[in-house]
Design an enzyme around this catalytic site. Structure first.
Site, PDB file in Angstrom:
ATOM      1  CG  ASP A   1      -6.081  -0.484   1.408  1.00 36.73           C
ATOM      2  OD1 ASP A   1      -6.726   0.040   0.480  1.00 36.73           O
ATOM      3  OD2 ASP A   1      -5.661  -1.659   1.366  1.00 36.73           O
TER       4      ASP A   1
ATOM      5  NE  ARG B   1     -10.692  -3.913  -3.597  1.00 37.53           N
ATOM      6  CZ  ARG B   1     -10.129  -4.787  -2.772  1.00 37.53           C
ATOM      7  NH1 ARG B   1      -9.170  -4.364  -1.945  1.00 37.53           N
ATOM      8  NH2 ARG B   1     -10.489  -6.049  -2.752  1.00 37.53           N
TER       9      ARG B   1
ATOM     10  CG  ASP C   1      -3.024  -4.601  -1.566  1.00 34.59           C
ATOM     11  OD1 ASP C   1      -4.014  -4.713  -2.296  1.00 34.59           O
ATOM     12  OD2 ASP C   1      -3.056  -4.830  -0.353  1.00 34.59           O
TER      13      ASP C   1
ATOM     14  CG  ASP D   1      -1.906  -1.091   1.269  1.00 30.81           C
ATOM     15  OD1 ASP D   1      -2.173  -1.674   0.196  1.00 30.81           O
ATOM     16  OD2 ASP D   1      -2.413  -1.402   2.361  1.00 30.81           O
TER      17      ASP D   1
END
Length: 517
Positions: free
Chosen positions: A194, A243, A190, A161
């Site tokens: 997040d 996302r 990834d 991330d």
């Protein structure tokens, strides 16, 4: 526990060989950062001020960032860490102290509070190094580029991330940053941002998210439902699979963002997640809003959005698109004041203002930019200068690029890699987006210590922050902003790369000249 001598000297404001060795250039007592621009949910729950009112420390390595955290009187003592240069796994090591909890190979903001990390001067690039916020509060991350953080391959950092928040995190402002990957899970990456395990009261504003399989999530699983609320506004999402964000259980206010090239899905509230989606511009994308890949439904309130060449799939058991004619299925009350720009101007203003090294411009609600009256991005004038020398003076000697080869990242239609080595200022290479890289290469090792990046007529001043790389080894030779003559230590190599990390328009590199001296 007594701190090591180097950290005690740093806290006292002394300049020592120890601090210079880890990349700390200066300590300025009681400086403040400009935090008046914070908006959204980060203004709630007591607000988000970062390190305002604390010392300002200038750092050029990841180790220096950790050292600055560890040198504080306590884990909550305010501090502003001005970062310049390229942060890598190789220069990011664990530092110990009473006021920190750091780790190798990642910028670890753990069990701390009241911290601002802000890029200054020629810019700050976290190259393959992620920023991990854990059990922390009142954090500002501003005006930095975080790129190509991997969870597999080498090096790895932060679980892949770019920015990750987890485990009792609250009041975080991520502003005017550029977060980049070079692919999805298959390529070792990834997510770009997040939030999970009780991450609350976050604002994500004026950021660029680009070239990733996953933009980001709020909630790591369908049982991790205690996250949010989060505000996303004036961000650019470009060439993202999905996302933007994935929202599990929490509430998100999503306004004035520009989405272009979402290939699979976009805003995805599920498991009771709620999104207020206002005055955004969606372009050349698929399934930009709805509940996808699950039968655990989410909800949305929509108004004022523009859907430009957006395609929608058919509903199914685990596929619940909001389109082709999105309608609200819930109502969401927003507890703070905010001003909406019209959706029609969002592509222009977001492209102009979002991302690192854009001057921290913000919208005034009338589709026009404002520049902050105080800038936390100015480098301290008493700090030693390490920026490369740039300027308009034409280098002397032979241009080694003539007759050499060239390649690079994606190229815009009608442009060519070879145009940068043909000696012709009327031809040029442009990246396929606003950033990219161009390389000059030779069949045998060639010594280079100076390059000249010459922009095409009518496109001068577009190039923002950049890095010059030894493409043989991946080492960064130097970094800075703007085109022109760039010098660095004499290096023998077969291939040299000019990497554009930010721009104010489509870069047009007419010539990539190289010189031995």
């Amino acid at each position: 526990m007594r701190r090591p001598v180097a950290w005690r000297l740093l806290a006292a404001g002394a300049t020592t060989a120890a601090t210079a060795a880890i990349g700390v250039a200066l300590v300025i007592p009681h400086a403040s950062a400009a935090t008046g621009g914070v908006t959204g949910y980060a203004t709630q729950n007591g607000g988000t001020t970062g390190g305002a009112g604390g010392q300002t420390v200038h750092a050029t390595t990841g180790t220096a960032i950790h050292a600055a955290l560890c040198a504080r009187a306590s884990s909550s003592t305010p501090i502003i860490i001005q970062v310049e240069g390229t942060i890598t796994v190789g220069n990011t090591t664990k530092v110990s102290g009473d006021s920190c909890n750091t780790a190798d190979g990642v910028i670890e903001l753990k069990q701390i509070s009241n911290v601002t990390i802000v890029g200054v001067g020629a810019g700050a690039v976290f190259d393959q190094v992620g920023i991990h916020v854990r059990e922390s509060s009142n954090i500002i991350i501003q005006n930095v580029t975080v790129q190509n953080v991997k969870k597999s391959g080498s090096p790895t950092s932060n679980g892949g991330d770019a920015i990750g928040m987890e485990s009792d995190v609250h009041n975080v402002w991520v502003d005017h940053d550029t977060l980049l990957a070079s692919g999805g899970e298959d390529e070792g990456y990834d997510s770009l941002i997040d939030m999970k395990a009780d991450t609350n009261y976050v604002t994500v504003s004026y950021d660029i998210f680009r070239n990733s399989g996953r933009g980001g999530l709020v909630g790591s699983s369908d049982s991790d439902l205690g996250n949010g609320p989060v505000t996303y506004h004036h961000n650019l999402y470009e060439n993202i699979d999905s996302r933007t964000p994935l929202l599990r259980g929490g509430t998100a206010h999503i306004y004035n963002n520009y989405y272009v090239g979402l290939t699979k899905s976009g805003i995805n509230p599920r498991a009771g997640g709620k999104a207020k989606v206002e005055n955004n511009y969606f372009k050349d994308s698929a399934d930009v809003l709805g509940t996808f890949y699950t039968d655990l439904l989410g909800y949305w309130q929509v108004s004022g959005n523009i859907f430009d060449n957006v395609t929608w799939t058919s509903p199914g058991t685990e596929n619940h698109p909001a389109g082709p004619n999105p309608q609200s299925n819930t109502t969401i009350s927003i507890p703070y004041a905010y001003t909406l720009d019209g959706a029609s101007c969002v592509p222009t203003i977001v492209s102009q203002m979002a991302g690192a090294n854009k001057g921290l411009q913000v919208s005034n609600g009338s589709c026009s930019p404002q520049t902050p009256t105080t800038s936390p991005t100015s480098r301290p004038t008493t700090s030693p200068t390490t920026s490369p020398t740039t300027g308009p003076t034409q280098p002397s000697g032979t241009n080694l690029s003539i007759g050499a080869g060239a390649d690079g990242s994606g190229k815009a239609s009608g442009t060519s890699y070879g145009n940068v080595v043909d000696g012709n200022l009327s031809t040029y290479w442009s990246p396929s987006g606003s950033t990219g890289y161009i390389s000059v290469k030779w069949g045998s090792a060639t010594t280079v210590s100076r390059i000249n990046i010459r922009e095409a007529s009518g496109a001068t001043g577009y190039i923002g922050s950049w890095q010059v790389l030894n493409a043989d080894t991946g080492a960064v030779l130097t970094s800075g902003t703007g085109a022109g003559v760039i010098t660095f230590p004499s290096t023998s190599l077969k291939k040299i790369t000019f990497k554009i990390n930010s721009s104010t328009g489509t870069p047009k590199v007419a010539e990539f000249e190289t010189y031995a001296g």
